[in-house]
Scaffold this motif. Structure first.
Motif, mmCIF file in Angstrom:
data_model
loop_
_atom_site.group_PDB
_atom_site.id
_atom_site.type_symbol
_atom_site.label_atom_id
_atom_site.label_comp_id
_atom_site.label_asym_id
_atom_site.label_seq_id
_atom_site.Cartn_x
_atom_site.Cartn_y
_atom_site.Cartn_z
ATOM 1 N N TRP A 78 6.897 -5.424 -11.313
ATOM 2 C CA TRP A 78 6.126 -6.206 -10.342
ATOM 3 C C TRP A 78 4.792 -5.528 -10.126
ATOM 4 O O TRP A 78 4.706 -4.308 -10.004
ATOM 5 C CB TRP A 78 6.894 -6.260 -9.026
ATOM 6 C CG TRP A 78 6.478 -7.268 -8.012
ATOM 7 C CD1 TRP A 78 5.740 -8.400 -8.187
ATOM 8 C CD2 TRP A 78 6.831 -7.234 -6.624
ATOM 9 N NE1 TRP A 78 5.615 -9.081 -7.001
ATOM 10 C CE2 TRP A 78 6.286 -8.381 -6.020
ATOM 11 C CE3 TRP A 78 7.555 -6.352 -5.835
ATOM 12 C CZ2 TRP A 78 6.432 -8.667 -4.674
ATOM 13 C CZ3 TRP A 78 7.704 -6.639 -4.497
ATOM 14 C CH2 TRP A 78 7.158 -7.781 -3.919
ATOM 15 N N SER A 79 3.730 -6.321 -10.056
ATOM 16 C CA SER A 79 2.405 -5.798 -9.739
ATOM 17 C C SER A 79 1.579 -6.911 -9.110
ATOM 18 O O SER A 79 1.261 -7.908 -9.764
ATOM 19 C CB SER A 79 1.721 -5.276 -11.011
ATOM 20 O OG SER A 79 0.488 -4.674 -10.715
ATOM 21 N N VAL A 80 1.291 -6.736 -7.832
ATOM 22 C CA VAL A 80 0.507 -7.715 -7.085
ATOM 23 C C VAL A 80 -0.525 -6.959 -6.254
ATOM 24 O O VAL A 80 -0.243 -5.876 -5.743
ATOM 25 C CB VAL A 80 1.417 -8.623 -6.210
ATOM 26 C CG1 VAL A 80 2.206 -7.838 -5.209
ATOM 27 C CG2 VAL A 80 0.635 -9.734 -5.553
ATOM 28 N N PHE A 81 -1.736 -7.496 -6.144
ATOM 29 C CA PHE A 81 -2.808 -6.800 -5.426
ATOM 30 C C PHE A 81 -3.693 -7.811 -4.715
ATOM 31 O O PHE A 81 -3.438 -9.010 -4.763
ATOM 32 C CB PHE A 81 -3.606 -5.889 -6.363
ATOM 33 C CG PHE A 81 -4.195 -6.601 -7.557
ATOM 34 C CD1 PHE A 81 -5.470 -7.129 -7.509
ATOM 35 C CD2 PHE A 81 -3.467 -6.732 -8.720
ATOM 36 C CE1 PHE A 81 -6.016 -7.785 -8.590
ATOM 37 C CE2 PHE A 81 -3.996 -7.385 -9.825
ATOM 38 C CZ PHE A 81 -5.279 -7.915 -9.759
ATOM 39 N N ASN A 82 -4.724 -7.313 -4.054
ATOM 40 C CA ASN A 82 -5.621 -8.113 -3.206
ATOM 41 C C ASN A 82 -4.859 -8.743 -2.037
ATOM 42 O O ASN A 82 -5.188 -9.838 -1.585
ATOM 43 C CB ASN A 82 -6.369 -9.195 -3.997
ATOM 44 C CG ASN A 82 -7.372 -8.623 -4.967
ATOM 45 O OD1 ASN A 82 -7.595 -7.420 -5.024
ATOM 46 N ND2 ASN A 82 -7.966 -9.480 -5.773
ATOM 47 N N SER A 141 -10.918 -1.319 -0.931
ATOM 48 C CA SER A 141 -11.769 -2.502 -1.093
ATOM 49 C C SER A 141 -10.922 -3.756 -0.936
ATOM 50 O O SER A 141 -9.708 -3.723 -1.132
ATOM 51 C CB SER A 141 -12.460 -2.491 -2.465
ATOM 52 O OG SER A 141 -11.501 -2.445 -3.500
ATOM 53 N N GLU A 142 -11.571 -4.869 -0.600
ATOM 54 C CA GLU A 142 -10.845 -6.124 -0.428
ATOM 55 C C GLU A 142 -10.310 -6.651 -1.747
ATOM 56 O O GLU A 142 -9.272 -7.293 -1.789
ATOM 57 C CB GLU A 142 -11.730 -7.174 0.239
ATOM 58 C CG GLU A 142 -12.005 -6.870 1.698
ATOM 59 C CD GLU A 142 -12.888 -7.910 2.362
ATOM 60 O OE1 GLU A 142 -13.054 -9.025 1.804
ATOM 61 O OE2 GLU A 142 -13.411 -7.603 3.443
ATOM 62 N N GLU A 143 -11.050 -6.389 -2.829
ATOM 63 C CA GLU A 143 -10.625 -6.829 -4.153
ATOM 64 C C GLU A 143 -10.545 -5.612 -5.064
ATOM 65 O O GLU A 143 -11.491 -4.832 -5.156
ATOM 66 C CB GLU A 143 -11.584 -7.862 -4.711
ATOM 67 C CG GLU A 143 -11.549 -9.146 -3.901
ATOM 68 C CD GLU A 143 -12.297 -10.279 -4.569
ATOM 69 O OE1 GLU A 143 -12.791 -10.103 -5.703
ATOM 70 O OE2 GLU A 143 -12.381 -11.346 -3.949
ATOM 71 N N LEU A 144 -9.416 -5.481 -5.742
ATOM 72 C CA LEU A 144 -9.188 -4.312 -6.592
ATOM 73 C C LEU A 144 -10.084 -4.326 -7.826
ATOM 74 O O LEU A 144 -10.534 -3.284 -8.273
ATOM 75 C CB LEU A 144 -7.711 -4.247 -6.992
ATOM 76 C CG LEU A 144 -7.275 -3.001 -7.728
ATOM 77 C CD1 LEU A 144 -7.482 -1.752 -6.869
ATOM 78 C CD2 LEU A 144 -5.806 -3.127 -8.133
ATOM 79 N N GLY A 145 -10.357 -5.520 -8.376
ATOM 80 C CA GLY A 145 -11.235 -5.585 -9.539
ATOM 81 C C GLY A 145 -10.662 -6.386 -10.681
ATOM 82 O O GLY A 145 -11.310 -7.307 -11.170
ATOM 83 N N PRO A 146 -9.440 -6.084 -11.153
ATOM 84 C CA PRO A 146 -8.919 -6.862 -12.281
ATOM 85 C C PRO A 146 -8.583 -8.293 -11.874
ATOM 86 O O PRO A 146 -8.505 -8.615 -10.686
ATOM 87 C CB PRO A 146 -7.644 -6.125 -12.689
ATOM 88 C CG PRO A 146 -7.500 -4.958 -11.805
ATOM 89 C CD PRO A 146 -8.562 -5.016 -10.763
#
Length: 179
Positions: A78-82, A141-146
């Motif tokens: 599992w990998s979830v961000f932002n 940061s609000e957005e990780l980038g990818p």
């Protein structure tokens, strides 16, 4: 898997950061995963709630990694961000199915099963107990980038440089020997 064979955790290679607290209604630190978190039985992401993230946290990321998978590189489940900084909890099943429990703006990347969701535990039968490391990262940061086409490795690369704090909860699962 014996203690000597157990591999390092994914963030053992990252710079040290402050820890904070993550708890779950579905997981107990070091305890067995419930059948709901097993791939062939329920394939449902567990409930997670966190508190005490460092000041300056602008978003969160959540991952689940099996460092004991017999791949040479572990297995990303599992990998979830932002996840917005105002969110402090994901309900059970948030990473499964229609993602109804994920907040707007959260981004899922493909796990090592090749799907954009939570993929439950599925160690090879007879391979011993595997650890499933659920980690919540406080991000600067609000957005990780990818974007959603990134691999979990790219997400981990970004987290190495943007993590302010980290909380983890480890469950274990062993598939019975297929006699």
């Amino acid at each position: 898997m014996t203690e000597q064979q157990r591999r390092p955790l994914p963030h053992d290679f990252h710079p040290p950061v402050p820890s904070f607290t993550v708890v779950s209604e579905d997981l107990v630190e070091g305890g067995p995963l419930k059948s709901e978190q097993v791939y062939a039985e329920g394939n449902r992401s567990p409930h997670l709630r966190w508190e005490g993230a460092p000041e300056g946290t602008r978003s969160y990321a959540v991952t689940c990694f099996d460092p004991d998978a017999p791949t040479g590189s572990g297995f990303w489940h599992w990998s979830v961000f932002n996840i917005p900084a105002t969110v402090r909890e994901l309900p059970a099943g948030a990473g499964s199915g229609d993602m109804a429990g994920l907040p707007a703006g959260a981004v899922h990347v493909r796990n090592d099963y090749g799907t954009r969701d939570f993929g439950g535990a599925a160690p090879p039968p007879g391979d011993g107990s595997h650890r499933y490391v659920f980690t919540v990262y406080a991000v600067d940061s609000e957005e990780l980038g990818p974007d959603a086409d990134a691999s979990p490795a790219v997400v981990g690369f970004q987290l190495r440089f943007k993590t302010l704090g980290r909380a983890q909860l480890i469950g274990e699962y062993e598939a019975p020997d297929a006699a």
